[in-house]
Design a protein around this motif. Structure first.
Motif, PDB file in Angstrom:
ATOM      1  N   HIS A  98     -56.063 139.202 -50.579  1.00 41.31           N
ATOM      2  CA  HIS A  98     -56.755 139.197 -51.872  1.00 41.31           C
ATOM      3  C   HIS A  98     -56.817 137.785 -52.426  1.00 41.31           C
ATOM      4  O   HIS A  98     -55.824 137.048 -52.413  1.00 41.31           O
ATOM      5  CB  HIS A  98     -56.010 140.100 -52.851  1.00 41.31           C
ATOM      6  CG  HIS A  98     -56.553 140.086 -54.245  1.00 41.31           C
ATOM      7  ND1 HIS A  98     -57.785 140.609 -54.577  1.00 41.31           N
ATOM      8  CD2 HIS A  98     -56.028 139.590 -55.402  1.00 41.31           C
ATOM      9  CE1 HIS A  98     -57.995 140.466 -55.879  1.00 41.31           C
ATOM     10  NE2 HIS A  98     -56.949 139.848 -56.401  1.00 41.31           N
ATOM     11  N   VAL A 100     -56.943 135.554 -55.579  1.00 38.23           N
ATOM     12  CA  VAL A 100     -56.472 135.748 -56.948  1.00 38.23           C
ATOM     13  C   VAL A 100     -57.537 135.333 -57.966  1.00 38.23           C
ATOM     14  O   VAL A 100     -58.126 134.248 -57.869  1.00 38.23           O
ATOM     15  CB  VAL A 100     -55.179 134.954 -57.200  1.00 38.23           C
ATOM     16  CG1 VAL A 100     -54.730 135.080 -58.657  1.00 38.23           C
ATOM     17  CG2 VAL A 100     -54.072 135.451 -56.268  1.00 38.23           C
ATOM     18  N   ASP A 105     -56.972 139.538 -62.714  1.00 41.37           N
ATOM     19  CA  ASP A 105     -55.770 140.080 -62.074  1.00 41.37           C
ATOM     20  C   ASP A 105     -54.566 140.098 -63.016  1.00 41.37           C
ATOM     21  O   ASP A 105     -54.493 139.321 -63.970  1.00 41.37           O
ATOM     22  CB  ASP A 105     -55.415 139.272 -60.825  1.00 41.37           C
ATOM     23  CG  ASP A 105     -56.414 139.467 -59.709  1.00 41.37           C
ATOM     24  OD1 ASP A 105     -57.135 140.479 -59.734  1.00 41.37           O
ATOM     25  OD2 ASP A 105     -56.488 138.600 -58.811  1.00 41.37           O
ATOM     26  N   THR A 110     -50.782 141.120 -58.253  1.00 42.90           N
ATOM     27  CA  THR A 110     -50.660 139.967 -57.352  1.00 42.90           C
ATOM     28  C   THR A 110     -49.261 139.358 -57.289  1.00 42.90           C
ATOM     29  O   THR A 110     -48.986 138.554 -56.398  1.00 42.90           O
ATOM     30  CB  THR A 110     -51.621 138.857 -57.789  1.00 42.90           C
ATOM     31  OG1 THR A 110     -51.200 138.342 -59.058  1.00 42.90           O
ATOM     32  CG2 THR A 110     -53.052 139.367 -57.880  1.00 42.90           C
TER      33      THR A 110
END
Length: 353
Positions: A98, A100, A105, A110
């Motif tokens: 993924h 960020v 987010d 994360t």
């Protein structure tokens, strides 16, 4: 200063002279150390066609990797690179790989460190560091900074800079779970390119890293120095705080508040990368109000609180005093030298790719 016993205190014996706990756990530590050493020495990590600088440490817990990664990201940009940071995303729930997004987010997705790092460079999180690096390559990055991963052999690195906290050193020098070492110290030292000793500005007294620095010298490993400087987003002088933190070494944060002229009247420590719950925040707010104190926390903790903004009544989030740290390398061009060496090592490696 008042303090309470929390999950962060469970491994407290790691940072004191080895006692009965370490002796009791030594058989398990021997097995763990043997496996970790074999992985470090024998593994053949996958390679990527970009320079890779690994920022690691010998022990678990906070040693200063995050501010070090930030410093190198900024320096790499100044040298004309487009750096990308690879992170495990510890504490996050995302599966796969993924990129960020700071605006969208949360730390719950994360992890906290990637959100801090993403303010300075593109960050990809994944349990598979090769996949994270490949995603960054697709987005135009040409210099990889690997946050942690020194012992994992998940991605080949061209330079491994191992961060050592001058305040805590390597604790009792024992391997997990008898102590904080992630693998036998000599095996780790052999894999390191250099050491970076980070000294908090508030450190007074003995330097706990001296034995490690001497070992580095005997092993012909260069070592560098940087100072950890505390910064705050608002005036601190003369104010009284209820300070709370869920980081590897919360005492370092409490000392930084004092260093800037504040007073920590109450401290509340949580486990490293702790995911705060609404009831935690309500309790902290109530306790601070009762004692007429200002809530204070670290930048790393603060990003974890954003997901709770609507779950707790009021504008509490904006009233928290946020403290951060940065590294001061003095006049020496340590960052530039290491970046150039990493690139040179990559160029030599690339002849075989």
């Amino acid at each position: 200063m008042a303090a309470n016993k929390t999950p962060a205190d469970i491994s407290g014996f790691w940072w004191r002279k080895a006692g009965w706990q370490s002796v009791l756990l030594s058989p398990v530590a021997a097995i763990y150390g043997s496996v970790a050493k074999k992985r470090m020495v024998s593994a053949e990590p996958p390679e990527i066609a970009m320079p890779v600088l690994c920022i690691g440490n010998f022990t678990v817990g906070g040693a200063g990797k995050t501010p070090t990664c930030i410093a190198f990201a900024e320096a790499a940009k100044a040298e004309g690179f487009k750096p990308g940071i690879v992170s495990r995303g510890y504490g996050g729930s995302f599966k796969g790989v993924h990129l960020v997004d700071v605006a969208q987010d949360t730390a719950k997705l994360t992890g906290d460190e990637p959100l801090l790092l993403a303010r300075h460079a593109m960050v990809a999180v994944s349990a598979n560091r090769l996949h994270a690096a490949q995603l960054l390559e697709k987005h135009g990055c040409n210099f990889i900074i690997m946050d942690d991963g020194f012992q994992s052999a998940c991605l080949f690195y061209d330079y491994a800079l191992v961060v050592v906290d001058a305040a805590r050193g390597i604790g009792n020098g024992k391997i997990i779970p008898a102590g904080p070492l992630r693998a036998p110290l000599m095996a780790q030292m052999q894999q390191a390119s250099a050491l970076l000793r980070i000294t908090p500005n508030h450190l007074k007294g003995e330097d706990a890293s001296e034995n490690v620095i001497r070992m580095a010298a005997r092993s012909n490993k260069p070592f560098f120095d940087a100072r950890l400087v505390s910064v705050a987003e608002q005036p601190v002088e003369g104010k009284k705080f209820l300070a709370f933190a869920g980081i590897g070494n919360p005492q370092k944060f409490y000392d930084s508040v004092t260093e800037l002229g504040g007073k920590v009247v109450i401290s509340r420590s949580f486990g490293d990368h702790y995911n705060y719950k609404p009831e935690d925040i309500r309790q902290l707010i109530a306790e601070a109000r009762e004692a007429n104190l200002i809530l204070a926390t670290t930048a790393k903790d603060y990003v974890r609180l954003h997901g709770l903004q609507s779950a707790v009544e009021g504008n509490w989030l904006r009233d928290i005093a946020v403290f951060d740290v940065r590294l001061d390398f003095g006049r020496e061009k340590i960052l530039q030298r290491i970046i150039k060496t990493t690139r040179q090592n990559f160029l030599e490696r690339s002849l075989d790719l």
